[in-house]
Design an enzyme around this catalytic site. Sequence first.
Site: not given
Ligand code: NDP
Length: 266
Positions: A17, A65, A86, A101, A123-124, A210, A230
């Site tokens: 977006k 990033k 970012n 962010d 915790a990503g 979001y 979000g």
């Molecule tokens: P990452 O890939 O870095 O991390 C993903 C995280 O989600 C990990 O902790 C992973 O756990 C967990 N996960 C994924 N699938 C599942 C599941 N089915 N059940 C439980 N845990 C799960 O992702 P990001 O941090 O980059 O992004 C996370 C979210 O943030 C996304 O949905 C993204 O769209 C959103 N986002 C929104 C923004 C905004 O402006 N609103 C900006 C940036 C991101 P595990 O370690 O076990 O794999």
Amino acid sequence: MAKEIFAIFGNPVSHSKSPLMHNLAFQGLGYDACYTRYLLEDGDTLKDTFFTLGLKGVNVTVPHKEAAFNACDALDPFAQKIGVVNTIVERDGKLYGYNTDAPGFLKAISEFKEVKRVLFLGAGGTAQSTSSILRDEGYEVTLLNRSAERLEKYKSDGFETYTFENFKAKRYDLVINMTSAGLEDDNLPAPQHILDAVIPHAKACVDVIYGKETPFLRLAKSYDKPTKDGSDMLLYQGIIAFEYFTNHAYTFDEIKPHMQKAFDFN
Ligand code: NDP
């Protein structure tokens, strides 16, 4: 042609977006610039691509990033601390890096008052920058994640961390979905019995996803909790980036009504 050109770098990038948000603000404020998108496949080429395209600034999204952090000549102290960039702006041939962010997220949750203890589900990468800024602001952040591996870094940084297996439910003022669970599937971010133990005590529940109602937010609503998706995080990180792009020619509140119009489109 516009005087200054901006872009978003990512892979994928077609869904973003950001071009709409920034172009609406440039147009609305009468700033001579335009904003496009660029599919960047190799993060190592970020700096060369930036200069080849003759850009003034970029936003950088998944998965570049960290490459953006490495491409900068100078970093703002918070971006330096977390290692994630970012937003990049070119000044006198040098690239300056920022993270918008995390402050965008902080502003998005600031509407919830008297909040101290926060539970992050996930915790990503997004959790990394946002947990750091929240702690700097005095919040107590606990992280609960599906896998143990991702928690190691947080544990060594002094955060309280749990996996689903060893979680002991406490009272949290805010419960926040930081995972991608619910983005393209119908999954909850943690087992339901854990969510049932923490949501009833929360003042509100927040999702970083979001544009849709996730199963997590649906569950929170079933407990009559205030919820927030979000969208504001996305909007606010964009406004803060725009402030850097235009060298603070406009205030946050001047930019907001223009950029917000992007959310009227689907
Ligand atoms: P990452 O890939 O870095 O991390 C993903 C995280 O989600 C990990 O902790 C992973 O756990 C967990 N996960 C994924 N699938 C599942 C599941 N089915 N059940 C439980 N845990 C799960 O992702 P990001 O941090 O980059 O992004 C996370 C979210 O943030 C996304 O949905 C993204 O769209 C959103 N986002 C929104 C923004 C905004 O402006 N609103 C900006 C940036 C991101 P595990 O370690 O076990 O794999």
